[in-house]
Design a protein around this motif. Structure first.
Motif, short mmCIF file in Angstrom:
data_model
loop_
_atom_site.label_atom_id
_atom_site.label_comp_id
_atom_site.label_asym_id
_atom_site.label_seq_id
_atom_site.Cartn_x
_atom_site.Cartn_y
_atom_site.Cartn_z
N TYR A 199 -9.74 -9.15 -0.98
CA TYR A 199 -9.89 -7.79 -0.45
C TYR A 199 -10.17 -6.89 -1.65
O TYR A 199 -9.28 -6.62 -2.45
N LEU A 200 -11.41 -6.48 -1.80
CA LEU A 200 -11.85 -5.70 -2.96
C LEU A 200 -12.26 -4.30 -2.55
O LEU A 200 -12.74 -4.09 -1.44
N GLY A 201 -12.12 -3.35 -3.45
CA GLY A 201 -12.56 -2.00 -3.18
C GLY A 201 -12.08 -1.03 -4.24
O GLY A 201 -11.27 -1.38 -5.10
N PRO A 202 -12.56 0.20 -4.15
CA PRO A 202 -12.19 1.21 -5.15
C PRO A 202 -10.75 1.69 -4.97
O PRO A 202 -10.11 1.42 -3.94
N SER A 203 -10.28 2.41 -5.94
CA SER A 203 -8.94 2.98 -5.89
C SER A 203 -8.79 3.83 -4.63
O SER A 203 -9.67 4.62 -4.28
N GLY A 204 -7.68 3.65 -3.93
CA GLY A 204 -7.40 4.46 -2.75
C GLY A 204 -7.96 3.91 -1.45
O GLY A 204 -7.84 4.56 -0.42
N CYS A 205 -8.54 2.71 -1.47
CA CYS A 205 -9.16 2.19 -0.24
C CYS A 205 -8.17 1.43 0.64
O CYS A 205 -8.52 1.03 1.75
N GLY A 206 -6.95 1.18 0.18
CA GLY A 206 -5.93 0.55 1.01
C GLY A 206 -5.57 -0.88 0.64
O GLY A 206 -4.88 -1.56 1.40
N LYS A 207 -5.99 -1.36 -0.51
CA LYS A 207 -5.68 -2.74 -0.92
C LYS A 207 -4.16 -2.96 -1.01
O LYS A 207 -3.63 -3.89 -0.40
N SER A 208 -3.49 -2.13 -1.76
CA SER A 208 -2.04 -2.28 -1.92
C SER A 208 -1.31 -1.98 -0.62
O SER A 208 -0.33 -2.65 -0.28
N THR A 209 -1.78 -1.01 0.12
CA THR A 209 -1.17 -0.67 1.40
C THR A 209 -1.21 -1.87 2.33
O THR A 209 -0.22 -2.18 3.01
N LEU A 210 -2.33 -2.57 2.38
CA LEU A 210 -2.44 -3.76 3.22
C LEU A 210 -1.41 -4.81 2.79
O LEU A 210 -0.75 -5.41 3.64
N LEU A 211 -1.25 -5.02 1.50
CA LEU A 211 -0.26 -5.99 1.02
C LEU A 211 1.17 -5.56 1.39
O LEU A 211 2.00 -6.39 1.74
N TYR A 212 1.46 -4.27 1.30
CA TYR A 212 2.78 -3.77 1.69
C TYR A 212 3.04 -4.04 3.17
O TYR A 212 4.14 -4.41 3.56
N LEU A 213 2.01 -3.85 4.01
CA LEU A 213 2.16 -4.10 5.44
C LEU A 213 2.39 -5.58 5.71
O LEU A 213 3.24 -5.94 6.52
N LEU A 214 1.64 -6.44 5.03
CA LEU A 214 1.79 -7.88 5.22
C LEU A 214 3.13 -8.38 4.69
O LEU A 214 3.69 -9.35 5.22
N GLY A 215 3.64 -7.76 3.64
CA GLY A 215 4.93 -8.13 3.07
C GLY A 215 6.10 -7.48 3.78
O GLY A 215 7.25 -7.65 3.36
N LEU A 216 5.82 -6.72 4.83
CA LEU A 216 6.83 -6.01 5.62
C LEU A 216 7.62 -5.01 4.79
O LEU A 216 8.78 -4.72 5.05
N LEU A 217 6.98 -4.48 3.75
CA LEU A 217 7.60 -3.44 2.93
C LEU A 217 7.30 -2.05 3.46
O LEU A 217 7.90 -1.08 3.02
N ASP A 218 6.36 -1.96 4.39
CA ASP A 218 5.97 -0.70 5.03
C ASP A 218 5.52 -1.04 6.44
O ASP A 218 5.27 -2.21 6.76
N SER A 219 5.42 -0.06 7.31
CA SER A 219 4.99 -0.30 8.68
C SER A 219 3.72 0.50 8.98
O SER A 219 3.52 1.58 8.44
N ALA A 220 2.89 -0.07 9.83
CA ALA A 220 1.62 0.56 10.21
C ALA A 220 1.88 1.71 11.18
O ALA A 220 2.85 1.70 11.94
N ASP A 221 1.01 2.71 11.14
CA ASP A 221 1.09 3.81 12.09
C ASP A 221 0.55 3.37 13.46
O ASP A 221 1.06 3.81 14.49
N GLU A 222 -0.46 2.52 13.45
CA GLU A 222 -1.08 2.00 14.68
C GLU A 222 -1.49 0.56 14.46
O GLU A 222 -1.68 0.13 13.32
N GLY A 223 -1.66 -0.17 15.54
CA GLY A 223 -2.17 -1.53 15.47
C GLY A 223 -1.05 -2.57 15.43
O GLY A 223 0.13 -2.24 15.48
N ARG A 224 -1.49 -3.84 15.37
CA ARG A 224 -0.55 -4.95 15.43
C ARG A 224 -0.90 -6.00 14.37
O ARG A 224 -2.06 -6.19 14.04
N ILE A 225 0.14 -6.68 13.87
CA ILE A 225 -0.03 -7.71 12.85
C ILE A 225 0.75 -8.95 13.29
O ILE A 225 1.91 -8.85 13.70
N TRP A 226 0.09 -10.12 13.21
CA TRP A 226 0.72 -11.40 13.47
C TRP A 226 0.64 -12.26 12.23
O TRP A 226 -0.41 -12.34 11.59
N ILE A 227 1.72 -12.94 11.89
CA ILE A 227 1.74 -13.90 10.80
C ILE A 227 2.27 -15.21 11.37
O ILE A 227 3.39 -15.24 11.91
N GLY A 228 1.45 -16.25 11.27
CA GLY A 228 1.85 -17.54 11.83
C GLY A 228 2.07 -17.51 13.32
O GLY A 228 2.91 -18.23 13.85
#
Length: 77
Positions: A34-63
């Motif tokens: 997942y590549l992109g410029p600063s501020g595009c959400g790369k770290s935010t996506l990892l925080y969501l996948l690591g359950l360190l933060d929660s999404a405002d909308e949408g759903r995530i499934w792991i396994g």
């Protein structure tokens, strides 16, 4: 490794949207970058996948298990 499925995930910090309606499927054993410029959400996506933060909308499934409905990490500390 487990499969990951993200459907319609959005996250904002204040009035600044970081992720807007993200859809992504990663199969078990698949490698994704997942590549992109600063501020595009790369770290935010990892925080969501690591359950360190929660999404405002949408759903995530792991396994195959939905993790987007788990309690807010800030409330469980």
């Amino acid at each position: 490794m487990a499969s990951i499925s993200i459907k319609g995930v959005s996250k904002s910090y204040g009035s600044h949207p970081v992720l807007k309606g993200l859809d992504l499927d990663v199969d078990d054993g698949e490698f994704v970058s997942y590549l992109g410029p600063s501020g595009c959400g790369k770290s935010t996506l990892l925080y969501l996948l690591g359950l360190l933060d929660s999404a405002d909308e949408g759903r995530i499934w792991i396994g195959g298990a939905e993790v987007s409905g788990l309690p807010d990490p800030e409330l469980t500390r």
